[in-house]
Design a protein around this motif. Sequence first.
Motif, PDB file in Angstrom:
ATOM      1  N   LYS A 195      34.924  41.922  43.810  1.00  0.00           N
ATOM      2  CA  LYS A 195      34.622  43.348  43.714  1.00  0.00           C
ATOM      3  C   LYS A 195      33.260  43.542  43.068  1.00  0.00           C
ATOM      4  O   LYS A 195      32.939  42.902  42.066  1.00  0.00           O
ATOM      5  CB  LYS A 195      35.694  44.075  42.902  1.00  0.00           C
ATOM      6  N   LYS A 227      33.650  48.112  45.307  1.00  0.00           N
ATOM      7  CA  LYS A 227      33.859  47.744  46.705  1.00  0.00           C
ATOM      8  C   LYS A 227      34.227  46.268  46.828  1.00  0.00           C
ATOM      9  O   LYS A 227      33.748  45.429  46.075  1.00  0.00           O
ATOM     10  CB  LYS A 227      32.593  48.018  47.517  1.00  0.00           C
ATOM     11  N   GLU A 228      35.079  45.988  47.813  1.00  0.00           N
ATOM     12  CA  GLU A 228      35.416  44.596  48.125  1.00  0.00           C
ATOM     13  C   GLU A 228      34.252  43.973  48.892  1.00  0.00           C
ATOM     14  O   GLU A 228      33.696  44.586  49.812  1.00  0.00           O
ATOM     15  CB  GLU A 228      36.675  44.529  48.989  1.00  0.00           C
ATOM     16  N   GLU A 234      23.941  44.829  46.078  1.00  0.00           N
ATOM     17  CA  GLU A 234      24.973  44.748  47.120  1.00  0.00           C
ATOM     18  C   GLU A 234      24.377  44.697  48.519  1.00  0.00           C
ATOM     19  O   GLU A 234      24.924  44.049  49.420  1.00  0.00           O
ATOM     20  CB  GLU A 234      25.930  45.937  47.001  1.00  0.00           C
TER      21      GLU A 234
END
Length: 747
Positions: free
Chosen positions: A508, A513-514, A440
């Motif tokens: 997602k 989390k977006e 991420e």
Amino acid sequence: DVGTLELPGAIAAVHVAATLYVPDQQHNCGDKTLTGLNCHVKTYSSLGEVAYLWRQNNRTMLKLKHFPPGSILVFSMNPNGMAQCIADLDDLLTPDAIRAPLEGLSLSDLNYLLFSCEAEESDRSGGKRGGYDIPGFGPLVYCGLMGVCAALDAERVARVQLATSPVVENIRAGDWLLDYFIGRLEPMPGLAGVRSWLERVQTVLSRMPRDLVPFHFDVAISELCSQAASALTAQLGVAASTSALVRDLAIATAQFWGATPSAPLHWDNAKRDGWQRWPSLCAGLPHFASGFMRNWGRDTFISLRGCLLATQRFDEARSTILVYAKVVRHGLCPNLLDAANNPRYNARDATWFLMQAIQDYVEMAPEGTDFLAAPVSLKWPVKEWDTDLAHLEPKTIADLIHLICAAHAKGIQFREWNAGSKIDEHMTDAGFNISVRLDEETGVIYGGNEANCGTWMDKMGSSDKAHNRGVPATPRDGAAVEIVGLLKSTLRWVSSLDDKAFPHSSVKTSTGKELSYKEWNSRLQANFERLFWVGEDDKAPTSLRGFYRDTVGATRSWQDFQLRPNYPIAMAVAPELFTRAYAQRALRTAADRLIGPLGMCTLDPSDKEYHGDYHNDDDSEDKAVAHGWNYHQGPEWVWPLGFYMKACNIFFPQLPAGVSPKKSPKASPAGSPKSQTGCEDEDPRFYRQTLMGLLAQHRRELALGKWRALPELTNSKGSVCHHSCPSQAWSIATLLDACRDFDLTDA
């Protein structure tokens, strides 16, 4: 004394009848001077002065009567009935007569007429017909017209006396080859007109003396082949003024788009409509000609831009994308399609080449972004393989793109269907576990493990004797540079689309989390060079600097730093990731170390793991090469060269069209007498005009090689690899795309 000559027909004209007389004389010459001899030529006004002539049994009999040494007699014959035969053949060879049966033929029809290797022919005929084998010569590589035309061309080069060729002798001795051509067209309704034309040619040739048949066969078949190729190039949008290289590349693309009963594009649709209605894009000939090995997701979508889009075969490209879209599973495009019947999902890169192909189709096809609304219905609904993503069941291509990105953002983890020897007799148990994850923080996707090989460098060891069975030579687990580049290209593109074309804004991650597409794109942009660039300050386990890592996070950590031809792929599809100066340096490194006569070394020759010659039948105890374990450890593959050329075109200053580069082996400062672009980073080695010089041997292969194609790979320094496909789709496709790219830039 040559005795009496028996000549079929009548003498039509005497061209030369003469004797050279040299009187007896001393021949004086010095050490450096040749004085020659005094001589004179006597010419004869009629044939009767040098020979007796009479007719016998409808033949002309000729016996020389005054023909001393130094004489010459040249005449032409009009064999019995030949005048009418030639007139009849000329009628069949008029432009209108020969083009009429070729009008309206599909790309698949032209593939069958011109090409079709033995494996395809056997498949298409249910095993009843194979290739045409000529005694003393061997089998023709194509069952279509190009097979015998290439053979005759090769014999013209190899023999002073073409009449002694086994190919010519076979044509002279009987009508077997023409019968073969006519017979193989019978089950193809679209080619009925061509079959009728060939039957009329056969009727004319049957009235000729057998000694004259090969010449007129050559004229007729070569002209039909030439006109079929012209019809093909017209369909492919190739202008008459196009260079011979681009024309030959475009014609070669038709070798791969064809229909076979064992490998239609879609099995269920072929059962409904007939296999002839569902042609597919073959990976290479002859090894991948039929069966489940014909269609590979990775090969298809690397090839699609050059083979189908650059040649304006938009319907074929569209149907190909939609069939593969239908069988997306686990968020992945299949590696082996198997007619959408039993696909295999063991490739991490095929999905991103599919995503790039969708982007390319939208860019190049008249349909444009409307294609994103094309309906999609998955063969295996999402709920069957990921209940967390079931609400993303796609209805359109845009939805499918979103589903694929969402699956990768969430993470992919599954075990292959039917894991075990049924689908891979060499892989160890751990290799059947497929995984992909998103980091991420950086936006980079990682995947694979040391027991599998999920990118195009996919050689799995198979030798018990050498102890490499079940061991991938190049697992490339972690983050592969070309996959990251393809991901970035997709993120950049979808972030630029309006809400109507692409009604999705975020995914997602595994933490719930977006992550918006724009933010994902930005994170990748911010972190790529920090992770992949190998500069002076890098603590790399190699002395080489000035290139991009092949992978990041590989289990075999030293393989991250191996110099391979994969970063130019990322450069071509996502140039925004690269600092210009770094990109230029990396391309210079590739130019100095990886470029071969036809392809690019798959590993730096200075690397300790480099082995440049691939022999799949090597049964030694040497782990590095046994059973061809070094498939991607040095041999020179052709397809990456197209991406390399595109990258050079992007990152180096270019001369305008029509301007020839001056001879200058090194870069010249801007404003210096040798500078032609006025840019400080000018390097004449990377002008488009200079890069095209890399394709000199490719031109020869396409024009004179018996396959009229480019191979999958070569061994070291361009030497022939006998275990390579001699005709490979992506080798043709990426170079055609690069040439097209150069032309568009000039325009």
